[in-house]
Design an enzyme around this catalytic site. Structure first.
Site, PDB file in Angstrom:
ATOM      1  N   GLN A  74      -4.593  -1.614   9.824  1.00 53.26           N
ATOM      2  CA  GLN A  74      -4.534  -2.931   9.191  1.00 53.26           C
ATOM      3  C   GLN A  74      -5.076  -4.009  10.136  1.00 53.26           C
ATOM      4  O   GLN A  74      -4.715  -4.057  11.307  1.00 53.26           O
ATOM      5  CB  GLN A  74      -3.079  -3.237   8.791  1.00 53.26           C
ATOM      6  CG  GLN A  74      -2.905  -4.496   7.940  1.00 53.26           C
ATOM      7  CD  GLN A  74      -3.554  -4.400   6.558  1.00 53.26           C
ATOM      8  OE1 GLN A  74      -3.729  -3.320   6.015  1.00 53.26           O
ATOM      9  NE2 GLN A  74      -3.933  -5.526   6.005  1.00 53.26           N
TER      10      GLN A  74
ATOM     11  N   LYS B  12       0.837  -1.203   0.000  1.00 50.56           N
ATOM     12  CA  LYS B  12       0.000   0.000   0.000  1.00 50.56           C
ATOM     13  C   LYS B  12       0.871   1.251   0.000  1.00 50.56           C
ATOM     14  O   LYS B  12       0.607   2.199  -0.736  1.00 50.56           O
ATOM     15  CB  LYS B  12      -0.949  -0.019   1.217  1.00 50.56           C
ATOM     16  CG  LYS B  12      -2.035  -1.098   1.099  1.00 50.56           C
ATOM     17  CD  LYS B  12      -2.858  -1.292   2.374  1.00 50.56           C
ATOM     18  CE  LYS B  12      -3.861  -2.431   2.216  1.00 50.56           C
ATOM     19  NZ  LYS B  12      -4.661  -2.692   3.420  1.00 50.56           N
TER      20      LYS B  12
ATOM     21  N   ASP C  93     -10.990   2.804   4.374  1.00 49.96           N
ATOM     22  CA  ASP C  93     -11.301   1.367   4.273  1.00 49.96           C
ATOM     23  C   ASP C  93     -12.813   1.139   4.143  1.00 49.96           C
ATOM     24  O   ASP C  93     -13.253   0.070   3.744  1.00 49.96           O
ATOM     25  CB  ASP C  93     -10.830   0.642   5.545  1.00 49.96           C
ATOM     26  CG  ASP C  93      -9.554  -0.154   5.326  1.00 49.96           C
ATOM     27  OD1 ASP C  93      -9.315  -0.577   4.187  1.00 49.96           O
ATOM     28  OD2 ASP C  93      -8.818  -0.361   6.305  1.00 49.96           O
TER      29      ASP C  93
HETATM   30  N1  GUN Z   1      -6.890  -6.953   6.357  1.00 46.84           N
HETATM   31  C1  GUN Z   1      -7.202  -7.653   5.251  1.00 46.84           C
HETATM   32  N2  GUN Z   1      -7.722  -6.837   4.309  1.00 46.84           N
HETATM   33  C2  GUN Z   1      -7.754  -5.603   4.841  1.00 46.84           C
HETATM   34  C3  GUN Z   1      -8.183  -4.330   4.352  1.00 46.84           C
HETATM   35  O1  GUN Z   1      -8.660  -4.156   3.221  1.00 46.84           O
HETATM   36  N3  GUN Z   1      -8.021  -3.283   5.219  1.00 46.84           N
HETATM   37  C4  GUN Z   1      -7.511  -3.422   6.458  1.00 46.84           C
HETATM   38  N4  GUN Z   1      -7.419  -2.351   7.237  1.00 46.84           N
HETATM   39  N5  GUN Z   1      -7.114  -4.593   6.947  1.00 46.84           N
HETATM   40  C5  GUN Z   1      -7.224  -5.666   6.130  1.00 46.84           C
END
Ligand code: GUN
Length: 292
Positions: free
Chosen positions: A97, A53, A120
């Site tokens: 995350q 990311k 998100d």
């Molecule tokens: N863990 C797995 N996929 C995601 C996501 O799209 N966002 C976040 N914050 N955690 C994750």
């Protein structure tokens, strides 16, 4: 033989569009999008996702900030980090995350995130808006899948769609988006899960299958009909001594067996994964543009 839904290539194309927009912001003296990411602990998969990311932010010219905390951080201390991010005018959007360590309530953290910065799209306010079809941040993985279906012009209206897995992040929002009355949507959706009685009977009737359960090679060729569209959300690590890192990534779908039978299929890696990152960038860009 199925046509590959190449999320890697599509992501490149879309991210190039973002890059050009950022260059225009620069020319006009407008604020550049700034994403922050909070990583708690040292889960190897989470570390890898976050790395991706942040790297993608750099590629398109966004600013990014990575906030790393030890696995034993208290919930209170993490809530303090959230409070600071909510107040920080420089940050357009941020993510925490998941998964978080067991002693921290993901729900409590999620509720503390300012909805306008929740790129998100996990906050109940944003999920509620999504459910009602109001403008909001759509969770990145389902949004990436919708974008893929759109850009590949895959018909969805009136199709039978089976979503496997009802997670808050993928399966549940996916089922809602596919059923809504939009350009991509109007599917008849069945959301299946661990208590579903005869999954195979359902998947055999499906025109579109979204597999999001986190079990390697779960969806097998005998479970799909000829010409089905197969979307594989799984990213599972399986031991592989022949690889330098000791493992390889496989999806929730038995790709080799399904490819001859499906009409479209996403590879793993290079399918849904890159689209998730691209959608997060899209949401961050959107958060920034709201301020312009
Ligand atoms: N863990 C797995 N996929 C995601 C996501 O799209 N966002 C976040 N914050 N955690 C994750």
């Amino acid at each position: 033989m199925a046509q590959l839904l190449d999320g890697k290539q599509l992501s490149k194309t879309i991210q190039e569009e973002f890059k050009q927009e950022v260059q225009e912001f620069n020319t006009k003296g407008l604020k550049i999008p700034h994403l922050a990411a909070v990583l708690v602990g040292d889960n190897p998969a989470s570390q890898s996702y976050i790395r991706n990311k942040i790297k993608s932010c750099e590629r398109v010219g966004f600013q990014s900030t990575l906030i790393k905390k030890e696995a034993d951080i208290t919930e209170e201390a993490l809530l303090e980090v959230i409070k600071e991010l909510n107040a920080n005018e420089e940050i357009d959007g941020y993510i925490v995350q998941l998964p978080l360590p067991k002693h921290i309530s993901e729900d409590r953290i999620n509720l503390a995130i300012e909805p306008d910065k929740d790129v998100d799209g996990f906050h109940p306010m944003n999920l509620g808006k999504m459910t009602l079809g109001l403008d909001t941040f759509i969770p990145a993985t389902p949004f990436g899948i919708m974008t893929m279906l759109d850009r590949y012009n895959i018909p969805t209206s009136g199709k039978n769609c089976v979503v496997i897995g009802r997670s808050n992040i993928v399966g549940t929002p996916m089922s809602i988006l596919l059923s809504r009355n939009n350009k991509v949507g109007n599917c008849t959706v069945t959301l299946t899960h661990s208590r579903t009685k005869d999954l195979k009977a359902l998947t055999l009737e499906a025109d579109i299958i979204v597999a999001a359960i986190g079990r390697a090679n779960f969806l097998t060729a005998d479970m799909i009909k000829e010409g089905a569209v197969i979307i594989d959300v799984g990213i599972n690590r399986v031991d592989d001594a022949s690889r330098k890192r000791g493992y390889r990534l496989v999806g929730d779908v038995d790709f080799a067996a399904l490819e001859p039978k499906a009409s479209y299929i996403t590879p793993v890696p290079g399918g849904v994964g890159p689209m998730t990152v691209t959608s997060l960038l899209y949401n961050t860009l959107k958060a920034c543009k709201r301020k312009h």
